[in-house]
Design a protein around this motif. Structure first.
Motif, PDB file in Angstrom:
ATOM      1  N   VAL A   1     -77.285  24.184  67.335  1.00 40.80           N
ATOM      2  CA  VAL A   1     -75.969  24.502  67.893  1.00 40.80           C
ATOM      3  C   VAL A   1     -75.143  23.226  67.899  1.00 40.80           C
ATOM      4  O   VAL A   1     -75.607  22.176  68.333  1.00 40.80           O
TER       5      VAL A   1
ATOM      6  N   ARG B   1     -83.058  25.890  64.754  1.00 38.88           N
ATOM      7  CA  ARG B   1     -81.906  26.552  65.369  1.00 38.88           C
ATOM      8  C   ARG B   1     -81.009  25.468  65.975  1.00 38.88           C
ATOM      9  O   ARG B   1     -81.324  24.889  67.017  1.00 38.88           O
TER      10      ARG B   1
ATOM     11  N   PRO C   1     -75.887  26.210  61.024  1.00 41.86           N
ATOM     12  CA  PRO C   1     -76.064  26.271  62.479  1.00 41.86           C
ATOM     13  C   PRO C   1     -76.079  27.717  62.970  1.00 41.86           C
ATOM     14  O   PRO C   1     -75.490  28.606  62.338  1.00 41.86           O
ATOM     15  N   VAL C   2     -76.738  27.937  64.104  1.00 36.21           N
ATOM     16  CA  VAL C   2     -76.680  29.269  64.709  1.00 36.21           C
ATOM     17  C   VAL C   2     -75.452  29.399  65.597  1.00 36.21           C
ATOM     18  O   VAL C   2     -75.051  30.512  65.948  1.00 36.21           O
ATOM     19  N   GLY C   3     -74.845  28.261  65.960  1.00 32.78           N
ATOM     20  CA  GLY C   3     -73.641  28.283  66.776  1.00 32.78           C
ATOM     21  C   GLY C   3     -72.744  27.109  66.463  1.00 32.78           C
ATOM     22  O   GLY C   3     -73.219  25.983  66.296  1.00 32.78           O
ATOM     23  N   THR C   4     -71.437  27.371  66.333  1.00 27.18           N
ATOM     24  CA  THR C   4     -70.436  26.319  66.131  1.00 27.18           C
ATOM     25  C   THR C   4     -69.386  26.434  67.232  1.00 27.18           C
ATOM     26  O   THR C   4     -69.256  27.467  67.877  1.00 27.18           O
TER      27      THR C   4
ATOM     28  N   HIS D   1     -70.580  20.582  62.653  1.00 20.90           N
ATOM     29  CA  HIS D   1     -71.193  21.579  61.774  1.00 20.90           C
ATOM     30  C   HIS D   1     -70.957  21.286  60.301  1.00 20.90           C
ATOM     31  O   HIS D   1     -71.731  21.723  59.453  1.00 20.90           O
TER      32      HIS D   1
ATOM     33  N   PRO E   1     -72.494  31.592  61.724  1.00 23.58           N
ATOM     34  CA  PRO E   1     -72.838  31.116  63.068  1.00 23.58           C
ATOM     35  C   PRO E   1     -72.025  31.846  64.135  1.00 23.58           C
ATOM     36  O   PRO E   1     -70.917  32.337  63.869  1.00 23.58           O
TER      37      PRO E   1
ATOM     38  N   ALA F   1     -65.836  31.465  62.330  1.00 20.38           N
ATOM     39  CA  ALA F   1     -66.970  30.601  62.705  1.00 20.38           C
ATOM     40  C   ALA F   1     -66.616  29.123  62.599  1.00 20.38           C
ATOM     41  O   ALA F   1     -67.498  28.276  62.549  1.00 20.38           O
TER      42      ALA F   1
END
Length: 347
Positions: free
Chosen positions: A64, A62, A81-84, A71, A109, A93
């Motif tokens: 970020v 996971r 990625p789970v977060g950008t 990313h 993400p 995203a």
């Protein structure tokens, strides 16, 4: 960063729930030898950065990205990625068309919005990351400390200005974080081959200076360590020393009206919201409009919020092939010495 009770509660919750897959160390110049064989995907790997070093003990699942372009390298290396983190606000995203095919069937993400106060701790904590990557970034010591309460953080390298990490080092470092250093080296080699091909086809680039700029609050010039500047020098252009001396230890700076002469280079690549309107406004200023770079038609205008403009701003291992395809012929048209040569807008 102001630590509100709500932020601290989110951080405390994440710290309680997350078994960390890596640990951080505050010592400068930490030994990285234990990660020397990470080319084969071996862990642990220790990475030095601006605020010490961080050890990644196992392959992160996971991820970020707090760095604004990080990313792209993560996606290029096979991880979604789970977060950008948002920058331009133009793509879902923050993933441009040069990268969307790499999403596969994975969920998009979560887009983390930087409102000017730095990384959003609550949002990041809820994503339960194994690692937080901040390479093309400018996080502060306080922000690094706060993020480290959520997950291990690989901050920007100490040897470059904030937002000044070269795309090669960015890709190499992210490859080590993910245990895919060999794949990162191949990605770098593939893009380097494109630069070599462009230099061979356009030896005239080596005889010219070039700077990227924006009419932001006057005349904003990106410094020699900005990714756009590095891309131009990778193509063979020279970044002028007198411009770098004025900008100093920053990724870019505004220059005064008295120094518009610094814009009189082999070519200026302008990032503007509306190319036609931007060119008209710039050329109406006699301090700039009468310079040879204008009268000899040696400008390239980039529509900054277009797909191309965002890719150009990223100048990442993933976006550079997309950029070079359009930019190289426009640069060739700009530096050919013929003011009648049309230089199409890069959109």
């Amino acid at each position: 960063m102001h630590r509100s009770p709500r932020r601290l509660a989110a951080v405390a919750l994440a710290a309680a729930l997350l078994p960390l897959t890596a640990c951080g160390s505050g010592s400068e110049g930490a030994d990285t030898s234990e990660g020397a064989d990470a080319a084969g995907g071996a862990f642990p790997v220790t990475i030095d950065h601006k605020y010490g070093s961080t050890t990644v003990d196992a392959e992160p699942e996971r991820v970020v990205t707090v760095g604004l372009t990080d990313h792209d390298a993560v996606l290029a290396l096979g991880t979604v990625p789970v977060g950008t983190t948002d920058w331009y606000g133009t793509h879902e995203a923050a993933i441009g068309p040069w990268a969307t095919d790499l999403l596969g069937d994975a969920e998009l993400p979560t887009l983390l919005t930087d409102t000017g106060t730095g990384p959003q701790l609550e949002e990041i904590a809820l994503l339960q990351p194994d690692v937080i990557i901040a390479q093309y970034a400018g996080i502060t010591q306080e922000q690094y400390d706060s993020l480290s309460e959520i997950a291990p953080v690989v901050a920007q390298p100490a040897e470059y200005v904030d937002y000044g990490v070269p795309w090669r080092q960015q890709t190499e470092t992210i490859g080590r974080i993910l245990g895919r250093a060999d794949e990162a080296e191949q990605l770098i080699a593939d893009v380097d081959a494109l630069f070599a091909e462009a230099r061979a086809e356009h030896p005239e680039f080596a005889e010219a200076t070039a700077i990227p700029a924006s009419p932001y609050e006057g005349y904003w010039v990106f410094g020699g360590e900005d990714p756009r500047s590095r891309m131009l020098t990778d193509l063979g252009f020279t970044y002028p020393e007198d411009v770098d001396a004025v900008i100093g230890d920053e990724f870019g700076a505004n220059i005064s009206e008295e120094r518009t002469d610094l814009l009189d280079q082999g070519t200026v690549v302008w990032s503007v919201p509306d190319p036609e309107e931007g060119a008209e406004q710039l050329h109406q200023d006699p301090l700039y409009g009468d310079l040879a770079v204008v009268t000899e038609g040696r400008e390239v205008f980039v529509e900054e919020n277009s797909d191309f403009g965002v890719a150009y701003g990223f100048s990442s291992v993933l976006s550079l092939p997309y950029v070079l395809d359009q930019l190289v012929p426009r640069l060739a048209a700009a530096v050919d010495g013929d003011p009648d040569t049309e230089v199409p807008v890069a959109r």
